[in-house]
Design an enzyme around this catalytic site. Structure first.
Site, PDB file in Angstrom:
ATOM      1  N   GLU A   1      40.650  34.244  45.720  1.00  0.00           N
ATOM      2  CA  GLU A   1      41.439  35.642  46.208  1.00  0.00           C
ATOM      3  C   GLU A   1      39.950  36.414  46.151  1.00  0.00           C
ATOM      4  O   GLU A   1      39.160  36.019  45.878  1.00  0.00           O
ATOM      5  CB  GLU A   1      42.206  35.965  44.944  1.00  0.00           C
TER       6      GLU A   1
ATOM      7  N   ASN B   1      50.029  40.155  32.893  1.00  0.00           N
ATOM      8  CA  ASN B   1      48.808  41.014  32.188  1.00  0.00           C
ATOM      9  C   ASN B   1      48.147  41.810  33.201  1.00  0.00           C
ATOM     10  O   ASN B   1      47.689  42.953  32.846  1.00  0.00           O
ATOM     11  CB  ASN B   1      47.945  39.669  31.642  1.00  0.00           C
TER      12      ASN B   1
ATOM     13  N   GLU C   1      46.139  30.447  41.213  1.00  0.00           N
ATOM     14  CA  GLU C   1      45.240  31.024  39.934  1.00  0.00           C
ATOM     15  C   GLU C   1      45.609  30.959  38.898  1.00  0.00           C
ATOM     16  O   GLU C   1      46.595  31.642  38.457  1.00  0.00           O
ATOM     17  CB  GLU C   1      45.015  32.589  40.494  1.00  0.00           C
TER      18      GLU C   1
ATOM     19  N   CYS D   1      43.012  36.252  31.959  1.00  0.00           N
ATOM     20  CA  CYS D   1      42.702  34.673  32.410  1.00  0.00           C
ATOM     21  C   CYS D   1      41.251  34.510  32.106  1.00  0.00           C
ATOM     22  O   CYS D   1      40.868  33.238  31.802  1.00  0.00           O
ATOM     23  CB  CYS D   1      42.943  34.533  33.880  1.00  0.00           C
TER      24      CYS D   1
HETATM   25  P1  NAD Z   1      53.629  32.405  33.798  1.00  0.00           P
HETATM   26  O1  NAD Z   1      53.306  30.988  34.654  1.00  0.00           O
HETATM   27  O2  NAD Z   1      54.477  32.357  32.594  1.00  0.00           O
HETATM   28  O3  NAD Z   1      54.418  33.347  34.912  1.00  0.00           O
HETATM   29  C1  NAD Z   1      53.642  33.736  36.162  1.00  0.00           C
HETATM   30  C2  NAD Z   1      54.863  34.016  37.247  1.00  0.00           C
HETATM   31  O4  NAD Z   1      55.437  32.865  37.608  1.00  0.00           O
HETATM   32  C3  NAD Z   1      55.714  34.915  36.547  1.00  0.00           C
HETATM   33  O5  NAD Z   1      56.270  35.899  37.619  1.00  0.00           O
HETATM   34  C4  NAD Z   1      56.874  33.933  36.370  1.00  0.00           C
HETATM   35  O6  NAD Z   1      58.026  34.633  36.472  1.00  0.00           O
HETATM   36  C5  NAD Z   1      56.737  33.036  37.446  1.00  0.00           C
HETATM   37  N1  NAD Z   1      57.065  31.681  37.084  1.00  0.00           N
HETATM   38  C6  NAD Z   1      57.404  31.108  35.875  1.00  0.00           C
HETATM   39  N2  NAD Z   1      57.978  29.802  36.069  1.00  0.00           N
HETATM   40  C7  NAD Z   1      57.656  29.664  37.486  1.00  0.00           C
HETATM   41  C8  NAD Z   1      58.225  28.415  38.485  1.00  0.00           C
HETATM   42  N3  NAD Z   1      58.707  27.262  37.676  1.00  0.00           N
HETATM   43  N4  NAD Z   1      57.965  28.582  39.836  1.00  0.00           N
HETATM   44  C9  NAD Z   1      57.683  29.636  40.402  1.00  0.00           C
HETATM   45  N5  NAD Z   1      57.429  30.860  39.668  1.00  0.00           N
HETATM   46  C10 NAD Z   1      57.632  30.755  38.163  1.00  0.00           C
HETATM   47  O7  NAD Z   1      52.408  32.952  33.327  1.00  0.00           O
HETATM   48  P2  NAD Z   1      52.162  34.397  32.648  1.00  0.00           P
HETATM   49  O8  NAD Z   1      52.517  34.214  31.245  1.00  0.00           O
HETATM   50  O9  NAD Z   1      52.902  35.744  33.264  1.00  0.00           O
HETATM   51  O10 NAD Z   1      50.562  34.849  32.560  1.00  0.00           O
HETATM   52  C11 NAD Z   1      49.626  34.307  31.987  1.00  0.00           C
HETATM   53  C12 NAD Z   1      48.905  33.198  32.742  1.00  0.00           C
HETATM   54  O11 NAD Z   1      48.517  33.656  33.955  1.00  0.00           O
HETATM   55  C13 NAD Z   1      47.722  32.666  31.900  1.00  0.00           C
HETATM   56  O12 NAD Z   1      47.930  31.340  31.935  1.00  0.00           O
HETATM   57  C14 NAD Z   1      46.901  33.333  32.634  1.00  0.00           C
HETATM   58  O13 NAD Z   1      45.299  32.828  32.578  1.00  0.00           O
HETATM   59  C15 NAD Z   1      47.260  33.152  34.031  1.00  0.00           C
HETATM   60  N6  NAD Z   1      46.116  34.232  34.711  1.00  0.00           N
HETATM   61  C16 NAD Z   1      45.410  33.658  35.808  1.00  0.00           C
HETATM   62  C17 NAD Z   1      44.656  34.797  36.475  1.00  0.00           C
HETATM   63  C18 NAD Z   1      43.591  34.126  37.447  1.00  0.00           C
HETATM   64  O14 NAD Z   1      43.251  34.881  38.301  1.00  0.00           O
HETATM   65  N7  NAD Z   1      43.099  32.989  37.482  1.00  0.00           N
HETATM   66  C19 NAD Z   1      45.083  36.303  36.351  1.00  0.00           C
HETATM   67  C20 NAD Z   1      45.655  36.553  35.663  1.00  0.00           C
HETATM   68  C21 NAD Z   1      46.593  35.637  34.705  1.00  0.00           C
END
Ligand code: NAD
Length: 497
Positions: free
Chosen positions: A468, A155, A256, A290
């Site tokens: 962070e 995102n 995060e 998020c």
């Molecule tokens: P996601 O967990 O599907 O993927 C995030 C990243 O992790 C991607 O690069 C993905 O390829 C990788 N990934 C997936 N499975 C993995 C595994 N088993 N081991 C290691 N890496 C893996 O999340 P998304 O759909 O890309 O992003 C949305 C989520 O991110 C939402 O839950 C959102 O709240 C969160 N987010 C949090 C913050 C924060 O600052 N807290 C900021 C932005 C997004």
């Protein structure tokens, strides 16, 4: 429209360690067109990237370089990003669907984060400790952790990588980054610029590299024995899996994760402003944030008037092509994600929620190919509904009611998440009281969404571990070492013989 295609893949093959063991099409969520095809890393590619990062770290010429040397690279990257600002803005919009205005914020914020850590690291001299013993000296210093895996979500691709990359490099680590498989384009471009600067600075090959691919590539990084630290931003399911994978070799882990963020409005708030920000909180980037204020907690006395105005204005939001000036909100990231959000809406309606706005796909012919959904307001929601308890990550705002401060706080905290939230009131004491009782990493009083690189960002409870940004965002990437010196050593005779 092809923007990057073979250019990036060629580049990756040439400069980085990724080989083309497969490719992946990158989709523009506005119209489902293919905007690029990028290389997909294999497990061997991950292994080679990590081992190169290990060798680069152990070489010492980067990890033990004067801080100013590394800070210059970050400053150079900030300058380069601004020189290519328009290109990055457009690419981020094509990749994520967000508006150009949002992408401009992201590029400028990314620049600010790079500059912040370049400056902060220069002031990080450690400290001396008074041992209370004559003839001794004691210092506490901070050193890089080693090889860091940086895994980011789709995102905020640029922004999220900058929150990790800037402090990690400033501290002297070497890094292997893995952007989301859905939106890797600006990260690829950023690393192209970074490689040039690192080469110029004489950093060893492997100091900063990229591997592209999905969860399996992330998992290979998180479990790799030569990775010392994993910094992960994404969803809870993947985050837990990262934590488990990191356990075998006791890596440092920073997570995060998601949020289910309350936005609390008291009757003494400036209501026009509170409505306005309730929309921004919930619908910025189509709610795919998020910290989205997806749970509106309204004082009961405001119910009718506030929700009517909210719904009226939600219906006016102009959704469309992020690249078109005048668009206020873009599409969701994928068809599958929109399906998931629609299931939450249907479930909420079945459980008794009342639809005040949206809940449907737009009817405009030009929006049929993309993954659009109208901003949705669900009234009369209860804390036990899935749409209130789980992170929907879409343009869906739920409304719950409270009667007093205690109930507002109890509702706000009744969630496994603890990322961010806001309270709206003109009573300063009440604002502070509520802020201190909320179990959240960020609380806004009479505002929503602002952040600055100088202030820490992160979650309580299941929204994550670690922080962070700010000084703590640098500490994540440092080991702390105590160095003791005895100036004039002599036998101690603890053991008499
Ligand atoms: P996601 O967990 O599907 O993927 C995030 C990243 O992790 C991607 O690069 C993905 O390829 C990788 N990934 C997936 N499975 C993995 C595994 N088993 N081991 C290691 N890496 C893996 O999340 P998304 O759909 O890309 O992003 C949305 C989520 O991110 C939402 O839950 C959102 O709240 C969160 N987010 C949090 C913050 C924060 O600052 N807290 C900021 C932005 C997004």
């Amino acid at each position: 429209m092809k923007v990057l295609v073979s250019h990036s893949a060629t580049h990756l093959r040439r400069r980085s360690l990724v080989t083309e063991s497969g490719t992946r099409e990158i989709i523009n969520p506005y119209d489902a067109s293919v905007i690029a095809t990028v290389a997909e890393a294999s497990t061997d590619d991950v292994d080679r990237a990590v081992l190169a990062a290990r060798a680069a770290f152990d070489d010492g010429s980067w990890s033990h370089a004067p801080v100013a040397h590394r800070a210059d690279v970050l400053t150079g990257l900030a300058d380069a990003l601004q020189e290519h600002r328009d290109e990055f803005v457009r690419l981020e919009t094509l990749d994520t669907g967000k508006t150009l205005a949002e992408s401009r914020f992201d590029v400028d914020d990314t620049t600010a984060v790079l500059r912040y850590y370049a400056a902060l690291s220069a002031t990080d001299a450690g400290r001396t400790v008074d041992t209370g013993r004559p003839g001794t000296q004691s210092r506490v210093v901070h050193e890089p952790v080693g090889v860091c895996a940086l895994i980011t979500p789709w995102n905020y691709p640029l922004l999220q990588i900058s929150w990790k990359l800037a402090p990690a490099l400033a501290a002297g680590n070497t890094v292997v980054a893995k952007p989301s498989e859905l939106t890797p384009l600006t990260t690829i471009r950023l690393f192209e610029l970074l490689q040039v600067l690192l080469e110029k600075a004489g950093a060893p090959r492997g100091t900063a590299d990229l591997v592209l691919g999905g969860g399996a590539v992330g998992a290979a990084l998180a479990g790799h024995p030569e990775v010392d630290l994993v910094s992960f931003t994404g969803g809870g399911v993947s985050g837990r899996s990262v934590m488990r994978a990191a356990a075998d070799t006791v890596k440092k882990v920073a997570l995060e994760l998601g949020g289910k963020n309350p936005n609390i409005v008291f009757p003494d708030a400036d209501l026009d402003t509170a409505v306005d920000f309730a929309l921004t909180a919930a619908f910025l980037h189509s709610g795919q944030v998020c910290s989205a204020g997806s749970r509106l907690l309204l004082h009961r006395s405001l119910h009718a008037e506030f929700t009517a105005e909210l719904a009226r204005r939600a219906d006016l939001i102009r959704i469309g092509d992020g690249c078109a000036e005048g668009t206020e909100s873009g599409p969701l990231i994928s068809a599958a994600h929109r399906d998931k959000v629609e299931r939450y809406i249907a479930g909420a309606l079945a459980e008794g929620a009342v639809l005040r706005a949206g809940g449907v796909r737009p009817t405009e012919p030009e929006l049929q190919a993309g993954f659009f959904l109208r901003p949705t307001v669900l009234d009369e929601c209860r804390a036990d509904m899935a749409v209130v308890r789980e992170e929907v990550f879409g343009p869906v705002l739920t409304v719950e009611l409270f009667d007093d401060e205690d109930e507002a706080v109890a509702l706000a905290n009744d969630t496994p998440y603890g990322l961010a939230g806001a309270v709206w009131t003109q009573d300063t004491a009440r604002g502070e009281r509520i802020a201190s009782r909320l179990r959240l990493g960020t609380v806004w009083i009479n505002d929503y969404h602002p952040y600055v690189p100088q202030a820490e960002w992160g979650g309580f409870k299941q929204s994550g571990t670690g922080r962070e940004l700010g000084p703590a965002g640098l500490r994540e990437y440092q080991e702390t070492k105590h160095i003791w010196r005895t100036l004039d050593p002599a036998p101690q005779r603890w053991f008499a013989g």
